[in-house]
Design a protein around this motif. Sequence first.
Motif, PDB file in Angstrom:
ATOM      1  N   ARG A  46      -1.040 -13.439  -1.915  1.00 15.17           N
ATOM      2  CA  ARG A  46      -0.972 -12.060  -2.416  1.00 15.17           C
ATOM      3  C   ARG A  46      -0.059 -11.247  -1.501  1.00 15.17           C
ATOM      4  O   ARG A  46      -0.507 -10.386  -0.744  1.00 15.17           O
ATOM      5  CB  ARG A  46      -2.365 -11.445  -2.494  1.00 15.17           C
TER       6      ARG A  46
ATOM      7  N   THR B 154      -0.952  -7.770 -11.839  1.00 12.46           N
ATOM      8  CA  THR B 154       0.120  -7.633 -10.842  1.00 12.46           C
ATOM      9  C   THR B 154       0.848  -6.299 -10.935  1.00 12.46           C
ATOM     10  O   THR B 154       1.921  -6.136 -10.356  1.00 12.46           O
ATOM     11  CB  THR B 154       1.146  -8.779 -10.986  1.00 12.46           C
TER      12      THR B 154
ATOM     13  N   ARG C 225       4.161  -8.117  -6.821  1.00 12.98           N
ATOM     14  CA  ARG C 225       3.921  -9.372  -6.116  1.00 12.98           C
ATOM     15  C   ARG C 225       5.210 -10.151  -5.907  1.00 12.98           C
ATOM     16  O   ARG C 225       5.482 -10.631  -4.807  1.00 12.98           O
ATOM     17  CB  ARG C 225       2.906 -10.228  -6.887  1.00 12.98           C
TER      18      ARG C 225
END
Length: 289
Positions: free
Chosen positions: A270, A128, A243
């Motif tokens: 996402r 991430t 994210r």
Amino acid sequence: MTALPSMTADATPTFPEAARATFAAAYPDRPVTLHHGLVGHALLTLDALATLAERMPAGSVEYNLGKLPLGVRPEDMPANGLTLGETIRTIETNGSWAVLKNVERDPAYAALLDTALSELEPIVAAQTGPMLHREAFIFLSSPSSVTPFHMDPEHNILLQIMGTKTMTVFPARDEELVPAQKSEDFHGGGHRNLEWRDGFKARGTPFPLCPGDAVHVPVKAPHFVENGPAVSVSLSVTWRSERSVAEGELHSFNALLRKRGLPTGAVSERPERQGVRRLVYRIMRKLGA
């Protein structure tokens, strides 16, 4: 496979190699039990935490009576009639719950947080991106206390230091548990507590925690906590990511659209890839919309 960070031969890791491998397999979307090495740490005793609490600003502490229903409105949270220092020093008998927020503002606790998260940073970065806005919270609970059903905006690992508890974690992105408008309100500064229905309980996964155990909680995965028969002390280490930031922006964008009677958009699994919508939101925010 994500490479695990190496440790020097004379260092005792917060998260041993097996825990880091388990975390790498689960992050960022699955809750999972881990193990850690902070039990008995000098900074995490009741005396050390009472001393820390007494020098923290009032806005960084929260405490109240601990025997609460799973669903409780923020305005109905009952006070315990004690000072924070008294609450911590007598927590075995006073039936309370307390949280010390942003303890990383204290240099000693900042070092503790940095050591723990540095072990996980390569794993997180691969999934991430960089760890953003690192924070640490300490929770103290009397026997049989309950932390009501709620959600948090960060990636979170809760490390059990003293006593036992069970954290029941529910799936993130389930709109029956967290309706879209609740997410929008939450990202606009609304309270973390969620509406509880008895039918929800079967949809959660209980994670029993003893000293030395930890649990990874994904972003905004609803959860509640039931303390065991002894005083509980837990350390929560958290961070944001592109994210989690993107999800907050997209829910905030939907809130703006909803207020204007315009169609809202779906927030994907996402959200960091929904660049166009995020850009439009940032432009609207900059223009004062």
